[in-house]
Design a protein around this motif. Sequence first.
Motif, mmCIF file in Angstrom:
data_model
loop_
_atom_site.group_PDB
_atom_site.id
_atom_site.type_symbol
_atom_site.label_atom_id
_atom_site.label_comp_id
_atom_site.label_asym_id
_atom_site.label_seq_id
_atom_site.Cartn_x
_atom_site.Cartn_y
_atom_site.Cartn_z
ATOM 1 N N GLY A 89 0.772 -1.233 0.000
ATOM 2 C CA GLY A 89 0.000 0.000 0.000
ATOM 3 C C GLY A 89 0.802 1.283 0.000
ATOM 4 O O GLY A 89 0.221 2.374 0.032
ATOM 5 N N VAL A 90 2.144 1.209 -0.023
ATOM 6 C CA VAL A 90 2.966 2.415 -0.063
ATOM 7 C C VAL A 90 2.965 2.952 -1.494
ATOM 8 O O VAL A 90 3.196 2.201 -2.441
ATOM 9 C CB VAL A 90 4.405 2.126 0.404
ATOM 10 C CG1 VAL A 90 5.229 3.409 0.413
ATOM 11 C CG2 VAL A 90 4.393 1.477 1.777
ATOM 12 N N SER A 91 2.705 4.251 -1.664
ATOM 13 C CA SER A 91 2.599 4.812 -3.008
ATOM 14 C C SER A 91 3.979 5.062 -3.610
ATOM 15 O O SER A 91 4.977 5.226 -2.884
ATOM 16 C CB SER A 91 1.823 6.136 -2.978
ATOM 17 O OG SER A 91 2.605 7.165 -2.397
ATOM 18 N N TYR A 92 4.020 5.112 -4.932
ATOM 19 C CA TYR A 92 5.262 5.428 -5.639
ATOM 20 C C TYR A 92 5.785 6.793 -5.207
ATOM 21 O O TYR A 92 6.989 6.989 -4.993
ATOM 22 C CB TYR A 92 5.007 5.396 -7.152
ATOM 23 C CG TYR A 92 6.201 5.790 -7.991
ATOM 24 C CD1 TYR A 92 7.224 4.888 -8.247
ATOM 25 C CD2 TYR A 92 6.308 7.071 -8.520
ATOM 26 C CE1 TYR A 92 8.327 5.247 -9.022
ATOM 27 C CE2 TYR A 92 7.397 7.441 -9.294
ATOM 28 C CZ TYR A 92 8.395 6.530 -9.538
ATOM 29 O OH TYR A 92 9.480 6.898 -10.301
ATOM 30 N N GLN A 93 4.860 7.777 -5.048
ATOM 31 C CA GLN A 93 5.265 9.119 -4.644
ATOM 32 C C GLN A 93 5.905 9.113 -3.262
ATOM 33 O O GLN A 93 6.912 9.794 -3.023
ATOM 34 C CB GLN A 93 4.059 10.067 -4.678
ATOM 35 C CG GLN A 93 3.530 10.345 -6.082
ATOM 36 C CD GLN A 93 2.438 9.362 -6.516
ATOM 37 O OE1 GLN A 93 2.461 8.200 -6.099
ATOM 38 N NE2 GLN A 93 1.524 9.832 -7.339
ATOM 39 N N ASP A 94 5.333 8.353 -2.314
ATOM 40 C CA ASP A 94 5.894 8.299 -0.955
ATOM 41 C C ASP A 94 7.286 7.664 -0.964
ATOM 42 O O ASP A 94 8.191 8.110 -0.256
ATOM 43 C CB ASP A 94 4.962 7.512 -0.031
ATOM 44 C CG ASP A 94 3.708 8.290 0.325
ATOM 45 O OD1 ASP A 94 3.715 9.525 0.169
ATOM 46 O OD2 ASP A 94 2.714 7.665 0.756
ATOM 47 N N ILE A 95 7.454 6.616 -1.745
ATOM 48 C CA ILE A 95 8.766 5.966 -1.848
ATOM 49 C C ILE A 95 9.792 6.948 -2.408
ATOM 50 O O ILE A 95 10.923 7.046 -1.921
ATOM 51 C CB ILE A 95 8.671 4.707 -2.731
ATOM 52 C CG1 ILE A 95 7.849 3.612 -2.016
ATOM 53 C CG2 ILE A 95 10.061 4.178 -3.074
ATOM 54 C CD1 ILE A 95 7.542 2.417 -2.878
ATOM 55 N N ALA A 96 9.399 7.702 -3.421
ATOM 56 C CA ALA A 96 10.310 8.672 -4.034
ATOM 57 C C ALA A 96 10.681 9.783 -3.057
ATOM 58 O O ALA A 96 11.856 10.187 -2.981
ATOM 59 C CB ALA A 96 9.674 9.264 -5.289
ATOM 60 N N ARG A 97 9.711 10.269 -2.285
ATOM 61 C CA ARG A 97 9.969 11.398 -1.384
ATOM 62 C C ARG A 97 10.930 11.035 -0.263
ATOM 63 O O ARG A 97 11.614 11.905 0.279
ATOM 64 C CB ARG A 97 8.647 11.907 -0.803
ATOM 65 C CG ARG A 97 7.781 12.658 -1.819
ATOM 66 C CD ARG A 97 6.601 13.339 -1.162
ATOM 67 N NE ARG A 97 5.765 14.014 -2.155
ATOM 68 C CZ ARG A 97 4.618 13.533 -2.620
ATOM 69 N NH1 ARG A 97 4.161 12.370 -2.156
ATOM 70 N NH2 ARG A 97 3.927 14.190 -3.519
ATOM 71 N N ARG A 98 11.023 9.780 0.108
ATOM 72 C CA ARG A 98 11.924 9.413 1.198
ATOM 73 C C ARG A 98 13.287 8.900 0.685
ATOM 74 O O ARG A 98 14.048 8.304 1.428
ATOM 75 C CB ARG A 98 11.270 8.379 2.113
ATOM 76 C CG ARG A 98 11.054 7.011 1.512
ATOM 77 C CD ARG A 98 10.659 6.032 2.610
ATOM 78 N NE ARG A 98 10.636 4.681 2.129
ATOM 79 C CZ ARG A 98 9.543 3.926 2.052
ATOM 80 N NH1 ARG A 98 8.375 4.405 2.430
ATOM 81 N NH2 ARG A 98 9.622 2.685 1.599
ATOM 82 N N GLY A 99 13.563 9.139 -0.597
ATOM 83 C CA GLY A 99 14.883 8.821 -1.135
ATOM 84 C C GLY A 99 14.945 7.524 -1.904
ATOM 85 O O GLY A 99 16.019 7.128 -2.367
ATOM 86 N N GLY A 100 13.807 6.858 -2.055
ATOM 87 C CA GLY A 100 13.780 5.659 -2.877
ATOM 88 C C GLY A 100 13.485 6.025 -4.311
ATOM 89 O O GLY A 100 13.825 7.105 -4.776
ATOM 90 N N GLY A 101 12.825 5.132 -5.026
ATOM 91 C CA GLY A 101 12.478 5.433 -6.407
ATOM 92 C C GLY A 101 13.699 5.679 -7.264
ATOM 93 O O GLY A 101 14.696 4.955 -7.193
#
Length: 414
Positions: A96-108
């Motif tokens: 349930g973690v969104s792509y945007q949330d992953i990107a904002r914390r340094g992932g993606g």
Amino acid sequence: MWDRLWVDVHLATYARGTGKPGGDDFGIIRDGAIAAHHGRIIWVGRQADLPAAPEHLAREVLHCEGQWMTAGLVDPHTHLVFGGDRSSEFAERLQGVSYQDIARRGGGILSTVRSTREASEQDLLDSTLKRARRLMANGVTTVEIKSGYGLTLQDELKQLRVARAVSQHLPLRVHTTFLGAHALPPEFTGRQSDYVTYLCDTMLPTVAEAQLADSVDAFCETIAFQPEEVKRLFESARRWSLPVRLHADQMSDLGGAQLAAQWGALSADHVEYASEASVRAMAEAGTVSMLLPGAFYFVREQKLPPIALFRQYGVPMGLATDCNPGTSPILSPTGVMNMACTLFRLTPGEALAGHTHIAAKALGLKQDIGRLHTGMIADMAIWDVSGPHELSYWIGGITPTARIFGGIPDEHRV
């Protein structure tokens, strides 16, 4: 005499750029023949109309036993050069973690940036060649490869050199794209405007002077770069006479597709949220709508691209794998064609056009590749299918029985 002549073959030619929106006109010639000489198509038509017996026309005659031939597939949007993988993020999104949330914390994207920076040029080339060979096995003869996982001058140049080297190692046509505006690198945290200035004044000119890029791209989105920032990059690209394309309107309507059209972009890519005004602008500019159903499927998008509007306004719809480690880990163009038909309701004719002559248009190569027509480069693929519609029927897994690059079948290469 001609170099080679293929006989007893059915042809899906798209000879006049057919494949109109909503239709299935493949430009079919049944019981056909096609000849190549000096790397280009020299004759195409019904076998019964050949001017002489096949053995009197060509040095080599190849019998296709009633199989189908298409132009070689074109993959006009990939991120084929990268280090590492992001399978752990796939597991997170399933929770349930969104792509945007992953990107904002340094992932993606930034996760792949770290792995790509750490990889040597040789390591990147080795892994890229493996992926490129899989595309070739699936009928691809031309591929676009973007940078964008380096985000420093040194690492962007490294990616682009690797992309250029692919065609030196494999019989594959490569179009390289500078995507320095893919994400904000950690060194510029809180200084996005400074990074855009660095892109425009230092990175892009160095890339252009080194002749490592055939076009320039940017990611125009709320989590990436804003329209005004993209305009600055496009102004710099224009100074260096480099065509542009744009990741546009994937997650929101920032007017990215309209911006791409205003700058005469070759393509606007993703475009799920493109407005009717943007579609009209694309139609007027001749900008291709590059559909990327692999990413749509993999991140479980809900917003469909405006297919009906593209048809209404006559905007050509291209298809690409968007092969990348985070949102579209796919190397099967026919799998993408099936997704386009199943998820977006394209017709099989639209899907094949999207991966041949429309894809070629999106790379500025429509005069040379993407159709079976006299004068075109003899990039072709042969398929053991009941008809060209079957290429979109199988959910991946269908591969050509032969691939021809510049008039030479792969099995003839040493």
